[in-house]
Design an enzyme around this catalytic site. Structure first.
Site, PDB file in Angstrom:
ATOM      1  N   GLU A   1       0.132  -0.099   1.024  1.00  9.91           N
ATOM      2  CA  GLU A   1      -0.833   0.596   1.932  1.00  9.91           C
ATOM      3  C   GLU A   1      -0.561   1.897   2.722  1.00  9.91           C
ATOM      4  OE1 GLU A   1      -4.007  -2.922   3.048  1.00  9.91           O
ATOM      5  OE2 GLU A   1      -2.059  -2.866   4.095  1.00  9.91           O
TER       6      GLU A   1
HETATM    7  C1  ACM Z   1      -0.760  -6.433   1.785  1.00  5.87           C
HETATM    8  O1  ACM Z   1      -1.416  -7.177   2.033  1.00  5.87           O
HETATM    9  N1  ACM Z   1      -0.824  -5.245   2.797  1.00  5.87           N
HETATM   10  C2  ACM Z   1       0.444  -6.551   1.462  1.00  5.87           C
END
Ligand code: ACM
Length: 481
Positions: free
Chosen positions: A285
């Site tokens: 992310e």
């Molecule tokens: C994640 O759930 N951001 C790895």
């Protein structure tokens, strides 16, 4: 066979002492040690007896556990403890003739100690309850936007300034190096390898609270702004502790050499106190990091882990980098039906000589709610009842050879959980589902929901005796004793 105060245990392994303590916690009966055979319960290690981590367990007039190694013996003890029953005449063991060994070498759980901090005793409790399900890796998510949770001598402001709070403004905390070593040693005593994660280049707002020159200004994407408003949470402000749980706004500075000095120091200090072979470098992310910068960072950061003598692990996004360090292990957290570029990113780890850990978010994520009205947890990946946690096949998600799948890891993110009791309500019983997916043969007749739900239901008295705060999900026929 009956279990009474005259039942004796023969065996010199630590597992023998662990068995005696666990039986006492459950029954109040303190078994005695036998000095020589025969004894009512005998424990041995014999490397010829089964595959690595395997064991045989026979329970008739006597109980005999033979482990292929110390881990196998420990797992045999866990199975024996699952077969302990009480009725009006007292305590006894169900009969058994078991030859057992794991399907996958990697059976992991992850605990997020960054969004909310959990102290050493809480982590030990998590190790005890999950190793009893035969999990053998503990991934600690040590850093995130909300806090930095492990002391690093060469960058001391991380824990001085960026560990004070947790999500929602709750209290923070961090592990001293001695704390961390204590966790690693406790995990080893339960045959668990600790994988420390430093999440980079995103999820790094906390680094900027300590060292502003290492991070970019927050990038506020539309989803972050809308979700923060919906949840009544503040937006991230450069240099101030972040109390919300929005993602994708932070990034270290990719084109500053000082960033790599930082990564090198942190990885070196972590490697020095981590006997296990892995260091997880994050990679999820990083929505505020331009793609080319992200790929450059992924290549450099994984190379730094290799230079430190460890095997890099990264969330699957880092598979976008053409030259990610060879042998890097990818952690796939997309869905069981992959979306977007997730599958190709994950597959690239295999193309680079690495392998994959399967953490498909819509089945393995322990922080998802069981039902829409469950008070804890989130819903973005799915609502995951126990049956959907159980009914999936880790080799059927990605088009890679079966040998490229190391196994399964079930992550427990802690945005909504303030205490280890709350963590346990989300983790149990669903961790047991992932433990069975990772351990048991795919084709075994017992590897079926109708069998699993009864067997997991029989763990209720054991979990109660151990103080595990499991969620008594309606789907399971829970045993009273
Ligand atoms: C994640 O759930 N951001 C790895």
């Amino acid at each position: 066979m009956p279990i009474t105060a005259t039942t004796r245990v023969l065996g010199t392994s630590p597992a023998a002492a662990q068995l005696i303590d666990a039986v006492e916690r459950r029954t109040g009966i303190r078994l005695t040690r036998a000095e020589a055979a025969p004894a009512e319960i005998e424990l041995f290690v014999d490397p010829e007896s089964s595959a690595a981590e395997g064991y045989t367990l026979e329970i008739g007039d006597r109980a005999v556990i033979v482990g292929a190694d110390e881990a196998g013996l420990f797992y045999g003890v866990q199975t024996l403890l699952q077969l302990l029953r009480q009725d009006d005449s007292g305590w006894w063991l169900l009969g058994a003739d078991i030859a057992d060994s794991p399907r996958f070498p990697r059976r992991g759980v992850m605990l997020d100690v960054a969004r909310h901090f959990f102290g050493v005793d809480d982590v030990k409790r998590f190790i005890d309850s999950t190793s009893a399900l035969k999990f053998n890796h503990l991934h600690l998510h040590l850093t995130d936007d909300q806090g930095w949770r492990v002391h690093i001598d060469s960058w001391p402001l991380l824990t001085e300034r960026a560990a004070v709070t947790s999500a929602d403004g709750d209290p923070g905390g961090f592990y001293t190096k001695d704390d961390y070593r204590e966790i690693v040693a406790h995990a080893a005593s339960r045959h668990m390898i600790v994988i420390p994660e430093i999440d980079l280049p995103g999820h790094t707002h906390a680094i900027g609270v300590a060292y502003p020159e290492l991070v970019e200004a927050p990038v506020l994407n539309d989803i972050l702004v809308a979700e923060s408003e919906r949840l009544g949470q503040p937006l991230p402000v450069a240099g101030e502790t972040y109390l919300g749980w929005g993602v994708g706004h932070s990034s270290v500075r990719i084109h500053e050499e000082r960033t790599y000095d930082f990564v090198r120091d942190v990885v070196r200090e972590l490697a020095e106190m981590t006997p296990g072979p892995y260091i997880h470098i994050g990679g999820d992310e990083s929505l505020g990091t331009p793609q080319a910068d992200f790929d450059l960072f992924a290549e450099r950061a994984t190379a730094i882990v290799v230079e430190a003598g460890k095997i890099p692990v990264a969330w699957h996004e880092m598979g976008s980098a053409a030259n990610i360090a060879e042998g890097t292990v990818g952690q796939y957290w997309g869905k069981t039906t992959p979306e977007g570029t997730h599958a190709e990113e994950a597959i690239h780890f295999v193309e680079r000589g690495g392998a994959l850990i399967m953490s498909a978010a819509n089945v393995t994520y322990l922080d998802m709610k069981y039902t829409a009205d469950f008070p804890l947890g989130l819903t973005w990946a799915a609502i995951i009842d126990v049956r959907s946690a159980y009914e999936w096949e880790p080799t059927a998600v990605l088009d890679v050879p079966e040998a490229a799948i190391l196994g399964v890891e079930a992550p427990m993110w802690s945005e909504t959980t303030r205490t280890i009791d709350e963590v346990e309500q989300l983790v149990f019983p669903r961790a047991a589902a992932q433990a069975e997916v990772a351990w048991s043969p795919r084709e075994a007749p017992e590897r079926a929901w109708d069998s699993f739900r009864v067997r997991v239901g029989s763990l209720a008295p054991l979990w109660k005796a151990e103080g595990v705060d499991f969620h008594p999900a309606q789907e399971i026929p829970w045993s009273a004793r």
